[in-house]
Design an enzyme around this catalytic site. Sequence first.
Site, short mmCIF file in Angstrom:
data_model
loop_
_atom_site.label_atom_id
_atom_site.label_comp_id
_atom_site.label_asym_id
_atom_site.label_seq_id
_atom_site.Cartn_x
_atom_site.Cartn_y
_atom_site.Cartn_z
N CYS A 183 -8.47 2.80 6.90
CA CYS A 183 -7.52 3.22 5.86
C CYS A 183 -8.06 2.79 4.49
CB CYS A 183 -6.19 2.56 6.19
SG CYS A 183 -5.38 1.80 4.84
N SER A 189 -1.94 -8.46 10.12
CA SER A 189 -3.37 -8.37 10.41
C SER A 189 -4.20 -8.22 9.13
CB SER A 189 -3.57 -7.18 11.33
OG SER A 189 -4.90 -6.86 11.46
N CYS A 198 0.87 -1.18 0.00
CA CYS A 198 0.00 0.00 0.00
C CYS A 198 0.90 1.23 0.00
CB CYS A 198 -0.88 0.00 1.24
SG CYS A 198 0.10 0.03 2.74
N GLU A 254 0.39 -1.44 16.31
CA GLU A 254 -0.33 -0.20 15.99
C GLU A 254 -1.33 0.15 17.10
OE1 GLU A 254 -2.25 0.01 12.08
OE2 GLU A 254 -3.82 1.19 13.05
N THR A 282 -6.06 0.29 11.83
CA THR A 282 -6.42 0.62 10.44
C THR A 282 -6.63 -0.60 9.56
OG1 THR A 282 -4.08 0.83 9.98
CG2 THR A 282 -5.28 2.86 10.39
S1 SF4 Z 1 -2.65 2.38 7.49
FE1 SF4 Z 1 -3.23 1.63 5.45
S2 SF4 Z 1 -1.96 2.79 3.99
FE2 SF4 Z 1 -1.08 3.00 6.04
S3 SF4 Z 1 0.48 1.38 6.19
FE3 SF4 Z 1 -1.40 0.58 7.09
S4 SF4 Z 1 -2.44 -0.48 5.41
FE4 SF4 Z 1 -0.91 0.87 4.49
#
Ligand code: SF4
Length: 416
Positions: free
Chosen positions: A293, A323, A70, A192, A255
Amino acid sequence: MPHSDPRALRKALRSSSTYFAKGFEEYKDQAQRELQTTYKSRLVEQIRAQSYRYQRGDITIHLAKAFGFCWGVERALEYAYEARHRFPDRQIWITNEIIHNPLVNRHLQEMGIRFVEKSPDGKKDFSQIRPEDVVIWPAFGASVSEMEFFRSQGNEIVDTTCPWVSRVWNQVDKHRAAQFTSIIHGKYDHEETVATSSFAEKYLVVLNLEEAEWVARYILEGGDPEEFRRRFGKATSPNFDPDRDLERIGIANQTTMLEEETRAIAKLFEITMLRKYGPQELDKHFMSFNTICNATQERQDAMFELLERPLDVVVVIGGFNSSNTTHLQEIALSKGLPSYHIDGPDCIQPPNRIRHKPLHQDPIVTEGWLPDGPVQIGITSGASTPDRVVEEVILRIFALREQPQTPPQGSLPLGF
Ligand code: SF4
């Protein structure tokens, strides 16, 4: 303990001369060339250009229309490569895997970038990081206490936190300022979510809709606080009191969770607070903002679309601890298709064997996974998987048919 003002801490970091959150422009081209060479794949480009479909012999590969790296991951990697050029003689550390992909992490280690190790109790050991070392924060971000530690130690910090993750932190900041409890849809021990929850004054992490329903019942009907603590002890802020701390709630998320589930959880809590406090008072008790996201969303949507094709089997590629990859696998299984979550090409072995990770279990080996005769295979990969890995997996699958008895070169099985 949470920092007294995480927002002020982030602001102070942004104005510091030892903090870099935009990479190093002067090395951008070089880093992009290196990433292109290391991780891109001609074959995958070709398949994309052919409507995401590719046939060789009696095997047809169908790729999802959105998969793999991504934007946030590409950006994090680019910054890490740029940092290596900017600080060629310095020891560089990453506070965790920059993303959950074994190949990427191996490359970074080969570049002399070291990963912080965890002690047996799961805590990170920063004792080897000297003030003169450079520290990279991964795409998942860093917790408030980590930020404070490296700032006070005077390290140069290269922050690759994905802006989508910081967007969730901003939301949690709002909850905190309004003295709301953040209910975070995520895994309480995922990097995260650990970082996100560290920005909250009060938080509760729910893993799925089932847990959210349990909490919603508690809010509406009350219950035993001890049972609540037994159930969510590891997933709440210190001294969490369910009878006091669930009166005003805001929703946030990791996210990479299943988008549908995050929405369902937000809706559930909105209805719960509506029933408890009525429409006039809802704003005083409930806050929600979409923080899913869009890369996660695109990949999940593309997976649903892929599954509409006439597939015999699905292969989902990505780190076993990723994840977003696991959620892609959940989607495939929900449609009743045989689906295998693998973490790289070495998982595919002749004559017809696959090492894969069933949901919530340790990896296992399955023999005879590829059906005989013409076969349609759906393939997708998580946001931290390079196209190069997808290519190698595809080639290994073709090799099962083309050289059934000969292992591909250099293919010593990983963990078989
Ligand atoms: S939040 Fe979304 S765009 Fe950002 S690193 Fe994670 S998966 Fe990728």
